[in-house]
Design a protein around this motif. Structure first.
Motif, PDB file in Angstrom:
ATOM      1  N   ARG A  60     -32.816   3.964  -5.345  1.00 12.88           N
ATOM      2  CA  ARG A  60     -33.701   4.069  -4.175  1.00 12.88           C
ATOM      3  C   ARG A  60     -35.148   3.765  -4.570  1.00 12.88           C
ATOM      4  O   ARG A  60     -35.692   4.356  -5.498  1.00 12.88           O
ATOM      5  CB  ARG A  60     -33.578   5.466  -3.593  1.00 12.88           C
ATOM      6  N   GLN A  79     -28.265   1.163   1.455  1.00 12.11           N
ATOM      7  CA  GLN A  79     -28.970   2.098   2.322  1.00 12.11           C
ATOM      8  C   GLN A  79     -30.398   1.606   2.501  1.00 12.11           C
ATOM      9  O   GLN A  79     -31.084   1.305   1.526  1.00 12.11           O
ATOM     10  CB  GLN A  79     -28.977   3.509   1.744  1.00 12.11           C
ATOM     11  N   ASN A  81     -33.702   3.005   4.464  1.00  9.74           N
ATOM     12  CA  ASN A  81     -34.165   4.241   5.106  1.00  9.74           C
ATOM     13  C   ASN A  81     -32.943   5.119   5.344  1.00  9.74           C
ATOM     14  O   ASN A  81     -32.244   5.441   4.393  1.00  9.74           O
ATOM     15  CB  ASN A  81     -34.998   3.955   6.341  1.00  9.74           C
ATOM     16  N   GLU A  82     -32.631   5.485   6.566  1.00 13.62           N
ATOM     17  CA  GLU A  82     -31.476   6.359   6.831  1.00 13.62           C
ATOM     18  C   GLU A  82     -30.222   5.582   7.221  1.00 13.62           C
ATOM     19  O   GLU A  82     -29.152   6.176   7.380  1.00 13.62           O
ATOM     20  CB  GLU A  82     -31.823   7.394   7.912  1.00 13.62           C
ATOM     21  N   GLU A  83     -30.339   4.274   7.362  1.00 12.39           N
ATOM     22  CA  GLU A  83     -29.207   3.434   7.765  1.00 12.39           C
ATOM     23  C   GLU A  83     -28.367   3.069   6.542  1.00 12.39           C
ATOM     24  O   GLU A  83     -28.908   2.625   5.525  1.00 12.39           O
ATOM     25  CB  GLU A  83     -29.745   2.159   8.420  1.00 12.39           C
ATOM     26  N   HIS A 101     -34.899   1.737   0.036  1.00 12.29           N
ATOM     27  CA  HIS A 101     -33.578   1.133   0.022  1.00 12.29           C
ATOM     28  C   HIS A 101     -32.927   1.230  -1.354  1.00 12.29           C
ATOM     29  O   HIS A 101     -33.606   1.418  -2.365  1.00 12.29           O
ATOM     30  CB  HIS A 101     -33.621  -0.325   0.503  1.00 12.29           C
TER      31      HIS A 101
END
Length: 137
Positions: A60, A79, A81-83, A101
């Motif tokens: 991340r 990933q 952000n939150e997606e 990400h």
């Protein structure tokens, strides 16, 4: 707009060195920088190919530049952000600038992807990590 010094350029992956992080930020991840203004007679974009071994992860992080991943082979989890996206070969993911990400290869095969940054040089991309550390090419 391109500078007058920019010229058409053919990049061959086998002609550039394989690179990897010298820290533990991305275990099992390597890449080849194909187009970058500090290495090639180009400007406006920086591109390359990345390899993520089974169990490997591009951890991340975020950077100012927008980025695109186009997956050539393998399956993984991306990933942004939150997606969370389940990604297969042939898929393309857009990562907005400053978005957190990561890419995780949870499958049995190596992931091969093409990446493109909206910047003239890979050396302009500063990776920021959740612990406050940074990395720059």
């Amino acid at each position: 707009m391109s500078s007058p010094d920019a010229v058409p350029f053919l990049a061959r992956p086998e002609s550039v060195p394989l690179e990897a992080w010298d820290s533990g930020a991305a275990p099992g991840v390597s890449w080849r920088t194909l187009i970058s203004g500090d290495r090639t007679p180009t400007d406006e974009l920086s591109t390359g190919v990345c390899f993520i071994e089974s169990g490997g992860e591009l951890s991340r992080h975020h950077h100012a530049q927008a980025e695109v991943y186009h997956f050539i082979s393998g399956t993984c989890r991306v990933q942004v952000n939150e997606e969370v996206f389940a990604v297969n070969a042939g898929d393309t993911v857009f990562v907005p600038g400053h978005a957190w990400h990561s890419v995780t290869n949870e499958g049995p095969d190596r992931v091969h992807l093409f990446y493109c940054f909206a910047t003239a040089s890979f050396g302009e991309v500063v990776y920021h990590y959740p612990d406050g550390s940074t990395w720059k090419a």
